[in-house]
Design an enzyme around this catalytic site. Structure first.
Site, PDB file in Angstrom:
ATOM      1  CG  ASN A 110      35.199  45.039   4.761  1.00 12.38           C
ATOM      2  OD1 ASN A 110      34.296  44.972   5.575  1.00 12.38           O
ATOM      3  ND2 ASN A 110      35.024  45.494   3.530  1.00 12.38           N
ATOM      4  NE  ARG A 143      -2.436  -1.814   3.178  1.00  9.04           N
ATOM      5  CZ  ARG A 143      -2.818  -1.893   4.446  1.00  9.04           C
ATOM      6  NH1 ARG A 143      -3.775  -1.110   4.894  1.00  9.04           N
ATOM      7  NH2 ARG A 143      -2.223  -2.718   5.284  1.00  9.04           N
ATOM      8  CB  THR A 180       3.936 -12.531  11.749  1.00 11.47           C
ATOM      9  OG1 THR A 180       2.694 -13.177  12.092  1.00 11.47           O
ATOM     10  CG2 THR A 180       3.628 -11.213  11.079  1.00 11.47           C
ATOM     11  N   GLY A 205      -5.199  -7.422  14.994  1.00 13.87           N
ATOM     12  CA  GLY A 205      -5.539  -8.599  15.776  1.00 13.87           C
ATOM     13  C   GLY A 205      -6.130  -8.158  17.109  1.00 13.87           C
ATOM     14  NE  ARG A 244      40.183  51.486 -10.711  1.00 14.56           N
ATOM     15  CZ  ARG A 244      39.925  51.866  -9.472  1.00 14.56           C
ATOM     16  NH1 ARG A 244      39.377  51.026  -8.607  1.00 14.56           N
ATOM     17  NH2 ARG A 244      40.210  53.077  -9.089  1.00 14.56           N
ATOM     18  CB  ALA A 250      36.419  49.426  -5.941  1.00 22.68           C
ATOM     19  NE  ARG A 305      28.905  24.720  -2.943  1.00 26.66           N
ATOM     20  CZ  ARG A 305      29.677  24.888  -4.011  1.00 26.66           C
ATOM     21  NH1 ARG A 305      29.804  26.098  -4.541  1.00 26.66           N
ATOM     22  NH2 ARG A 305      30.326  23.888  -4.539  1.00 26.66           N
ATOM     23  CE1 TYR A 352      31.814  29.844  -4.463  1.00 29.32           C
ATOM     24  CE2 TYR A 352      33.708  30.461  -5.797  1.00 29.32           C
ATOM     25  CZ  TYR A 352      32.965  29.497  -5.136  1.00 29.32           C
ATOM     26  OH  TYR A 352      33.376  28.192  -5.139  1.00 29.32           O
ATOM     27  CE1 TYR A 400      37.503  23.456 -12.747  1.00 30.09           C
ATOM     28  CE2 TYR A 400      35.678  24.554 -13.844  1.00 30.09           C
ATOM     29  CZ  TYR A 400      36.486  23.447 -13.692  1.00 30.09           C
ATOM     30  OH  TYR A 400      36.293  22.334 -14.465  1.00 30.09           O
TER      31      TYR A 400
HETATM   32  C1  UD1 Z   1       0.019  -8.357  12.371  1.00 31.74           C
HETATM   33  C2  UD1 Z   1      -0.582  -9.226  13.490  1.00 31.74           C
HETATM   34  C3  UD1 Z   1      -1.791  -8.512  14.083  1.00 31.74           C
HETATM   35  C4  UD1 Z   1      -1.369  -7.138  14.586  1.00 31.74           C
HETATM   36  C5  UD1 Z   1      -0.707  -6.338  13.479  1.00 31.74           C
HETATM   37  C6  UD1 Z   1      -0.120  -5.048  14.032  1.00 31.74           C
HETATM   38  C7  UD1 Z   1      -0.161 -11.516  12.807  1.00 31.74           C
HETATM   39  C8  UD1 Z   1      -0.736 -12.754  12.224  1.00 31.74           C
HETATM   40  N1  UD1 Z   1      -0.970 -10.489  12.949  1.00 31.74           N
HETATM   41  O1  UD1 Z   1      -0.971  -8.283  11.358  1.00 31.74           O
HETATM   42  O2  UD1 Z   1      -2.323  -9.278  15.145  1.00 31.74           O
HETATM   43  O3  UD1 Z   1      -2.503  -6.448  15.092  1.00 31.74           O
HETATM   44  O4  UD1 Z   1       0.376  -7.074  12.890  1.00 31.74           O
HETATM   45  O5  UD1 Z   1       0.354  -4.229  12.991  1.00 31.74           O
HETATM   46  O6  UD1 Z   1       0.998 -11.494  13.146  1.00 31.74           O
HETATM   47  N2  UD1 Z   1       6.335  -9.841   7.857  1.00 31.74           N
HETATM   48  C9  UD1 Z   1       7.467 -10.563   7.620  1.00 31.74           C
HETATM   49  N3  UD1 Z   1       7.340 -11.797   7.060  1.00 31.74           N
HETATM   50  C10 UD1 Z   1       6.146 -12.331   6.728  1.00 31.74           C
HETATM   51  C11 UD1 Z   1       4.985 -11.578   6.990  1.00 31.74           C
HETATM   52  C12 UD1 Z   1       5.124 -10.326   7.566  1.00 31.74           C
HETATM   53  O7  UD1 Z   1       8.576 -10.126   7.893  1.00 31.74           O
HETATM   54  O8  UD1 Z   1       6.115 -13.460   6.217  1.00 31.74           O
HETATM   55  C13 UD1 Z   1       6.484  -8.512   8.479  1.00 31.74           C
HETATM   56  C14 UD1 Z   1       5.907  -7.404   7.628  1.00 31.74           C
HETATM   57  O9  UD1 Z   1       6.893  -6.862   6.789  1.00 31.74           O
HETATM   58  C15 UD1 Z   1       5.481  -6.413   8.673  1.00 31.74           C
HETATM   59  C16 UD1 Z   1       5.122  -7.281   9.893  1.00 31.74           C
HETATM   60  O10 UD1 Z   1       5.739  -8.521   9.668  1.00 31.74           O
HETATM   61  O11 UD1 Z   1       6.525  -5.548   9.069  1.00 31.74           O
HETATM   62  C17 UD1 Z   1       3.620  -7.458  10.079  1.00 31.74           C
HETATM   63  O12 UD1 Z   1       3.092  -8.140   8.961  1.00 31.74           O
HETATM   64  P1  UD1 Z   1       1.673  -7.789   8.366  1.00 31.74           P
HETATM   65  O13 UD1 Z   1       1.432  -8.669   7.197  1.00 31.74           O
HETATM   66  O14 UD1 Z   1       1.550  -6.336   8.188  1.00 31.74           O
HETATM   67  O15 UD1 Z   1       0.735  -8.267   9.548  1.00 31.74           O
HETATM   68  P2  UD1 Z   1      -0.707  -7.742   9.852  1.00 31.74           P
HETATM   69  O16 UD1 Z   1      -1.659  -8.417   8.987  1.00 31.74           O
HETATM   70  O17 UD1 Z   1      -0.705  -6.255   9.877  1.00 31.74           O
HETATM   71 MG    MG Z   2       0.480  -4.671   9.000  1.00 30.21          MG
END
Ligand code: UD1
Ligand code: MG
Length: 460
Positions: free
Chosen positions: A376, A16, A79, A140, A439, A422, A332, A365, A386
């Site tokens: 002064n 996004r 995650t 979550g 001059r 000058a 600079r 400059y 240059y």
């Molecule tokens: C997650 C939590 C949710 C919480 C929210 C807070 C889980 C299942 N859910 O949801 O409960 O409220 O974050 O923002 O954990 N990432 C990885 N590898 C992966 C997937 C994700 O490194 O395979 C990283 C993403 O880059 C991000 C973070 O983990 O920085 C969170 O992942 P995201 O997919 O945004 O989780 P949410 O659905 O937001």
């Molecule tokens: Mg997220």
């Protein structure tokens, strides 16, 4: 406090953001979001920090460098999966494992330290950082049992209507007992709406195994995550406000904090006043009692006490006590300006020493130069540094007076106490205490117009 490892989740795409840059490398208050999270870890005294990287990991590793360690998660299966691939880096003992997210840069060391204290004093295997949210959609939810104890976390896409009414949300940040976490990760499945390995499921697994889990609630501002440019701007505003309040608490006057942009590493002394529209960034240090007037941009500079700067740009330079810069000066890199100096309007300076009490008041400059004390420079002096191929050095010794509209063609030296008329173009050394005039003499033709036909003159 026992030994701590931090894992910062940063492997996701961040769709996004609509960006070619990985989400955690977007900057808030002039600093990568991931670097803010690392700062939080450092403030909390975390000994080892790992970023879990996948999408565009090379870019992240290059930007963040060797300050932190990296774990590759080449396929992002959730995650929980991010932690499964990290297992080999975790010790099978009671070490604290902080799990953080790279896109939540408002987390600070104080909150993390308190969460860890709570985790340890409660004897928890997992502590979830939570917050109350008016509109929790997307997050979550924290599900508790009848005794108010944490039982599990349910994701937006998996929750019942009743569960989705819960206002306490999961920040996505946790403190785990390392050994208990390793055991629970082995039991993680992906039987859910998104077919992902949810780290959040670890809570229910631990509870079923009779391990203790708990929550630590914090202000919702501390856990705000960035998923879009709109949220990035919101986080930026909060970070700026925090930084400005810190300086105001230390005795700095900021006339309009909403219009003042100070980056994290900048230091400012007491009784300095900062006017609206100023940008202070990089490794800038500003002394006490300075006045930084409107719309000045100062990057990587050391500004001594009592200096006044107005509507000017300064980069990679130093300014001595009580000097005055601007309006509209451009300093600079590699300038070392002495005490009580004056650099006035439309003066550009680069790689120059400019001694105590010296002045360049207008339209000048100064490049690649050593300018001594009490020199002064008149209006419109140009250091011609240059020759089309190479840059050369100009030396102007102490107590020299350079008249207006003078060119100093370098390499050239103007010795102590001398005076340049000058309009001169100086190409040879000017000896001590002498007057140089370089001059052509004025030629005056009297009654010129009366004796010539005006039309013919104009046609020539
Ligand atoms: C997650 C939590 C949710 C919480 C929210 C807070 C889980 C299942 N859910 O949801 O409960 O409220 O974050 O923002 O954990 N990432 C990885 N590898 C992966 C997937 C994700 O490194 O395979 C990283 C993403 O880059 C991000 C973070 O983990 O920085 C969170 O992942 P995201 O997919 O945004 O989780 P949410 O659905 O937001
Ligand atoms: Mg997220």
């Amino acid at each position: 406090m026992s030994n701590t490892i931090a894992l910062i989740l940063a492997a996701g795409k961040g769709t996004r953001m609509k960006s070619e840059i990985p989400k955690v490398l977007h900057k808030a208050a002039g600093k990568y979001m991931l670097a803010h999270v690392v700062d939080g870890c450092t403030e909390a005294g975390v000994s080892q920090v790992y970023a879990i990287v996948g999408h565009k990991k090379e870019m992240i590793m290059e930007a963040m460098g060797s300050e932190i360690n990296y774990i590759s998660q080449d396929q992002q299966l959730g995650t929980g999966h991010a932690l499964m691939v990290s297992k080999e880096f975790l010790p099978n003992d009671d070490t604290n494992v902080l799990v953080l997210v790279g896109d939540a840069p408002l987390i600070d060391g104080n909150t993390l330290s308190k969460m860890m204290e709570n985790h340890e004093s409660g004897g928890n295997s997992a502590t979830v950082l939570t917050a109350m949210m008016q509109n929790p959609t997307g997050y979550g939810r924290i599900v508790k049992d009848n005794n108010g104890n944490l039982s599990r976390i349910v994701e937006q896409k998996d929750g019942t209507d009743e569960e989705l009414k819960i206002n306490e949300i999961n920040s996505g940040m946790y403190c785990f007992n390392s050994g208990d976490l390793i055991k629970s990760l082995d039991k993680l499945g992906n039987d859910n709406a998104q077919q992902e390995y949810y780290l959040t499921d670890v809570i229910e697994i631990m509870n079923k195994d009779g391990l203790k889990t708990g929550t630590f609630i914090t202000d919702v501002e501390n856990i705000k995550a960035v998923n879009s440019r709109v949220e990035l701007a919101q986080v930026e505003k909060i970070l700026r406000r925090r930084i400005n309040e810190h300086h105001m608490e230390n005795g700095v006057t900021i006339i309009d904090p909403d219009a003042t942009y100070i980056n994290k590493e900048v230091t400012i002394g007491r009784d300095t006043v900062i006017y609206p529209g100023c940008i202070l960034e990089g490794e800038t240090q500003i002394g006490s009692g300075c006045t930084i007037l409107e719309r000045s941009k100062i990057t990587d500079c050391k500004i001594a006490d009592g200096v006044t700067i107005q509507t000017s740009i300064l980069v990679g330079s130093s300014v001595g006590e009580y000097s005055k810069i601007g309006p509209y000066a451009y300093i600079r890199p590699d300038c070392k300006i002495g005490k009580n100096a004056k650099i006035g309007d439309f003066v550009e300076m680069k790689n120059a020493r400019f001694g105590d009490g010296s002045k360049a008041s207008h339209l000048t400059y100064v490049g690649d130069a050593y300018v001594g004390k009490n020199v002064n420079l008149g209006c419109g002096v140009v250091f011609v540094n240059y020759d089309g191929k190479e840059k050369h050095i100009t030396v102007v010794e102490d107590d020299v007076f350079v008249g207006c509209n003078t060119n100093l063609v370098s390499p050239v030296t103007v010795r102590e106490g001398s005076y340049i008329a000058a309009g001169s173009t100086i190409t040879e050394e000017v000896p001590k205490d002498s007057l140089a005039i370089a001059r052509s003499r004025q030629v005056t033709k009297e009654n010129y117009y009366k004796t010539h036909d005006r039309k013919k003159v104009d046609e020539k």
